[in-house]
Design a protein around this motif. Structure first.
Motif, PDB file in Angstrom:
ATOM      1  N   TYR A 167       0.832  -1.206   0.000  1.00  0.00           N
ATOM      2  CA  TYR A 167       0.000   0.000   0.000  1.00  0.00           C
ATOM      3  C   TYR A 167       0.870   1.262   0.000  1.00  0.00           C
ATOM      4  N   ALA A 168       1.940   1.233   0.775  1.00  0.00           N
ATOM      5  CA  ALA A 168       2.832   2.391   0.839  1.00  0.00           C
ATOM      6  C   ALA A 168       3.489   2.649  -0.515  1.00  0.00           C
ATOM      7  N   LYS A 169       3.866   1.573  -1.190  1.00  0.00           N
ATOM      8  CA  LYS A 169       4.456   1.710  -2.521  1.00  0.00           C
ATOM      9  C   LYS A 169       3.455   2.329  -3.498  1.00  0.00           C
ATOM     10  N   THR A 170       2.203   1.896  -3.392  1.00  0.00           N
ATOM     11  CA  THR A 170       1.154   2.457  -4.248  1.00  0.00           C
ATOM     12  C   THR A 170       0.966   3.941  -3.971  1.00  0.00           C
ATOM     13  N   LEU A 171       1.033   4.316  -2.682  1.00  0.00           N
ATOM     14  CA  LEU A 171       0.912   5.728  -2.305  1.00  0.00           C
ATOM     15  C   LEU A 171       2.041   6.562  -2.912  1.00  0.00           C
ATOM     16  N   VAL A 172       3.245   6.027  -2.861  1.00  0.00           N
ATOM     17  CA  VAL A 172       4.397   6.740  -3.420  1.00  0.00           C
ATOM     18  C   VAL A 172       4.230   6.918  -4.923  1.00  0.00           C
ATOM     19  N   GLN A 173       3.795   5.863  -5.603  1.00  0.00           N
ATOM     20  CA  GLN A 173       3.595   5.939  -7.051  1.00  0.00           C
ATOM     21  C   GLN A 173       2.521   6.965  -7.414  1.00  0.00           C
ATOM     22  N   ALA A 174       1.438   6.961  -6.647  1.00  0.00           N
ATOM     23  CA  ALA A 174       0.349   7.908  -6.913  1.00  0.00           C
ATOM     24  C   ALA A 174       0.796   9.343  -6.655  1.00  0.00           C
ATOM     25  N   SER A 175       1.566   9.548  -5.595  1.00  0.00           N
ATOM     26  CA  SER A 175       2.046  10.905  -5.287  1.00  0.00           C
ATOM     27  C   SER A 175       3.026  11.387  -6.353  1.00  0.00           C
ATOM     28  N   LYS A 176       3.865  10.461  -6.850  1.00  0.00           N
ATOM     29  CA  LYS A 176       4.783  10.831  -7.933  1.00  0.00           C
ATOM     30  C   LYS A 176       4.013  11.189  -9.193  1.00  0.00           C
ATOM     31  N   ARG A 177       2.971  10.403  -9.447  1.00  0.00           N
ATOM     32  CA  ARG A 177       2.126  10.674 -10.616  1.00  0.00           C
ATOM     33  C   ARG A 177       1.473  12.052 -10.506  1.00  0.00           C
ATOM     34  N   LEU A 178       0.992  12.361  -9.319  1.00  0.00           N
ATOM     35  CA  LEU A 178       0.344  13.650  -9.084  1.00  0.00           C
ATOM     36  C   LEU A 178       1.352  14.790  -9.205  1.00  0.00           C
ATOM     37  N   THR A 179       2.544  14.589  -8.662  1.00  0.00           N
ATOM     38  CA  THR A 179       3.592  15.606  -8.749  1.00  0.00           C
ATOM     39  C   THR A 179       3.987  15.863 -10.201  1.00  0.00           C
ATOM     40  N   ALA A 180       4.135  14.783 -10.961  1.00  0.00           N
ATOM     41  CA  ALA A 180       4.500  14.916 -12.374  1.00  0.00           C
ATOM     42  C   ALA A 180       3.407  15.653 -13.146  1.00  0.00           C
ATOM     43  N   LEU A 181       2.149  15.368 -12.818  1.00  0.00           N
ATOM     44  CA  LEU A 181       1.029  16.022 -13.502  1.00  0.00           C
ATOM     45  C   LEU A 181       1.022  17.515 -13.229  1.00  0.00           C
ATOM     46  N   VAL A 182       1.177  17.890 -11.956  1.00  0.00           N
ATOM     47  CA  VAL A 182       1.200  19.312 -11.591  1.00  0.00           C
ATOM     48  C   VAL A 182       2.400  20.013 -12.220  1.00  0.00           C
ATOM     49  N   THR A 183       3.547  19.340 -12.230  1.00  0.00           N
ATOM     50  CA  THR A 183       4.749  19.918 -12.834  1.00  0.00           C
ATOM     51  C   THR A 183       4.554  20.179 -14.318  1.00  0.00           C
ATOM     52  N   ASN A 184       3.940  19.222 -15.002  1.00  0.00           N
ATOM     53  CA  ASN A 184       3.687  19.394 -16.433  1.00  0.00           C
ATOM     54  C   ASN A 184       2.713  20.532 -16.718  1.00  0.00           C
ATOM     55  N   ILE A 185       1.713  20.676 -15.853  1.00  0.00           N
ATOM     56  CA  ILE A 185       0.761  21.783 -16.013  1.00  0.00           C
ATOM     57  C   ILE A 185       1.471  23.116 -15.870  1.00  0.00           C
ATOM     58  N   LEU A 186       2.338  23.224 -14.876  1.00  0.00           N
ATOM     59  CA  LEU A 186       3.100  24.461 -14.676  1.00  0.00           C
ATOM     60  C   LEU A 186       4.029  24.739 -15.857  1.00  0.00           C
ATOM     61  N   LYS A 187       4.615  23.688 -16.394  1.00  0.00           N
ATOM     62  CA  LYS A 187       5.494  23.860 -17.552  1.00  0.00           C
ATOM     63  C   LYS A 187       4.704  24.353 -18.762  1.00  0.00           C
ATOM     64  N   LEU A 188       3.529  23.769 -18.965  1.00  0.00           N
ATOM     65  CA  LEU A 188       2.690  24.197 -20.081  1.00  0.00           C
ATOM     66  C   LEU A 188       2.286  25.653 -19.942  1.00  0.00           C
ATOM     67  N   ASN A 189       1.966  26.062 -18.721  1.00  0.00           N
ATOM     68  CA  ASN A 189       1.569  27.451 -18.483  1.00  0.00           C
ATOM     69  C   ASN A 189       2.730  28.401 -18.765  1.00  0.00           C
ATOM     70  N   LYS A 190       3.927  28.023 -18.308  1.00  0.00           N
ATOM     71  CA  LYS A 190       5.090  28.872 -18.559  1.00  0.00           C
ATOM     72  C   LYS A 190       5.437  28.912 -20.037  1.00  0.00           C
ATOM     73  N   LEU A 191       5.289  27.770 -20.698  1.00  0.00           N
ATOM     74  CA  LEU A 191       5.575  27.721 -22.139  1.00  0.00           C
ATOM     75  C   LEU A 191       4.588  28.582 -22.914  1.00  0.00           C
ATOM     76  N   GLU A 192       3.306  28.548 -22.499  1.00  0.00           N
ATOM     77  CA  GLU A 192       2.284  29.348 -23.177  1.00  0.00           C
ATOM     78  C   GLU A 192       2.559  30.831 -23.004  1.00  0.00           C
ATOM     79  N   ASN A 193       3.050  31.217 -21.830  1.00  0.00           N
ATOM     80  CA  ASN A 193       3.355  32.626 -21.564  1.00  0.00           C
ATOM     81  C   ASN A 193       4.755  33.014 -22.010  1.00  0.00           C
TER      82      ASN A 193
END
Length: 277
Positions: A167-193
Motif C-alpha cells: 500500500y505504501a508503494k502504491t501511495l508513493v507511485q500515486a504521489s509521484k504521478r500527481l507531482t508529475a502532472l502538476v509539474t507538467n501543467i506548470l510547464k505548459l503554463n510557462k511555455l504558453e506565456n
C-alpha cells in the motif's frame, strides 16, 4: 482573409464631398446674381441677402453632414462598440454584419470582420481552456482518490507488513504521478506565456516510452487492458520534459477511451531518418 479593394468607397466619398461643395457654391452664385439684379446694384441689400443665403446654406450643409455622420459613422461605430462590450463581457458568440457588400467594404466593415475573426478565435480558445481544465481535473482526481483510499486502508492495524509495504508503494507511485502532472501543467503554463524555452538534449526515446508505459501499469491492469508494445531503439535530440507531457497525455487518453478488455498499442519505429510513434 484577403482585404477587399476600398477604392470604391473612397472614390464615392470624394465625389459626394465635391458635389456638396459644388452645389453650395453654385447656389450661392446664382442667388447673388438674382439679388444683385433685383436690388438694382444696391450693395447693402445684396450683402443682407447673401448673409441670409450663407446662413441657410451653412445650416443645410450642417444638417446633411449630421445625417451623413449618423449613417456612415455613428451607426457602424455603435455596432462595433456593442460587439466589443459583449466580447469584453465574455460573450464570444458575437457576429457583426458589415454594412456594405464585400467588394465595397470601408474601414468600419473591415473592423467588423476582424472582430468576427477575433471572437471566433477567442471562442475556440475558451473551448480548449474548458476542455483542458476538465481533463486536468479528471487526471488529478485519479491519483488523489488512490492516495485517499490507500491512506485510509493503512489505518487498519490488522494489516500485515507485506500488505502495508504494498500500500505504501502504491501511495508513493500515486504521489509521484500527481507531482508529475502538476509539474507538467506548470510547464505548459510557462511555455504558453513564453516564460521558458525548451532545453534540448540527447534523449533515449525507447527508454522514455517504456518508463511512461510502466508508470501507467497499474491503471492498465485495473481496466483489464492488453498492452501491445513494439519499440525500436531510437535516440534523438529533443526537449525531454515536453516529450513526457505528450506521451503521458497520449497514453492517458488511450487508457481512458479504450473499453475494458481492449488493446492498447504503443509502437516506435525507425525508418532511415524518420521516426514513427
Amino acid at each position: 482573409m484577403k482585404k477587399p479593394n476600398k477604392s470604391y468607397s473612397t472614390f464615392f466619398g470624394y465625389i459626394l464631398f465635391f458635389l456638396t461643395i459644388a452645389v453650395t457654391v453654385t447656389v450661392a452664385m446664382l442667388l447673388y446674381s438674382y439679388a444683385d439684379e433685383k436690388s438694382g446694384g444696391d450693395q447693402g441689400t445684396v450683402a443682407a441677402v447673401m448673409l441670409l443665403v450663407i446662413v441657410f446654406l451653412s445650416a443645410a450643409c450642417t444638417v446633411i453632414d449630421v445625417f451623413r455622420r449618423k449613417i456612415m459613422v455613428e451607426k457602424p461605430v455603435e455596432k462595433i462598440l456593442e460587439a466589443t462590450e459583449r466580447i469584453a463581457a465574455g460573450d464570444f458568440s458575437v457576429e457583426v454584419v458589415p454594412t456594405h457588400e464585400y467588394e465595397k467594404y470601408d474601414e468600419y466593415d473591415l473592423i467588423m470582420e476582424n472582430l468576427n475573426v477575433m471572437a471566433a478565435e477567442l471562442s475556440k480558445s475558451e473551448i480548449l481552456k474548458t476542455d483542458f481544465i476538465s481533463n486536468v481535473s479528471h487526471e488529478i482526481k485519479t491519483p488523489l482518490a488512490i492516495i485517499q483510499n490507500y491512506a485510509t486502508a493503512l489505518q487498519d492495524e490488522s494489516l500485515d507488513i507485506n500488505t502495508r509495504q504494498k500500500y505504501a508503494k502504491t501511495l508513493v507511485q500515486a504521489s509521484k504521478r500527481l507531482t508529475a502532472l502538476v509539474t507538467n501543467i506548470l510547464k505548459l503554463n510557462k511555455l504558453e506565456n513564453q516564460e521558458i524555452k525548451p532545453e534540448y538534449e540527447t534523449v533515449n526515446l525507447t527508454e522514455m516510452l517504456a518508463e511512461t508505459v510502466l508508470s501507467f501499469e497499474e491503471w492498465i491492469e485495473k481496466k483489464g487492458l492488453t498492452l501491445d508494445c513494439d519499440l525500436d531503439e531510437v535516440t534523438l535530440v529533443s526537449a525531454t520534459s515536453y516529450l513526457e507531457i505528450v506521451w503521458n497525455n497520449l497514453l492517458s487518453n488511450a487508457i481512458k477511451f479504450t473499453d475494458a478488455g481492449g488493446v492498447i498499442g504503443v509502437s516506435l519505429k525507425r525508418e532511415n531518418s524518420w521516426y514513427t510513434v
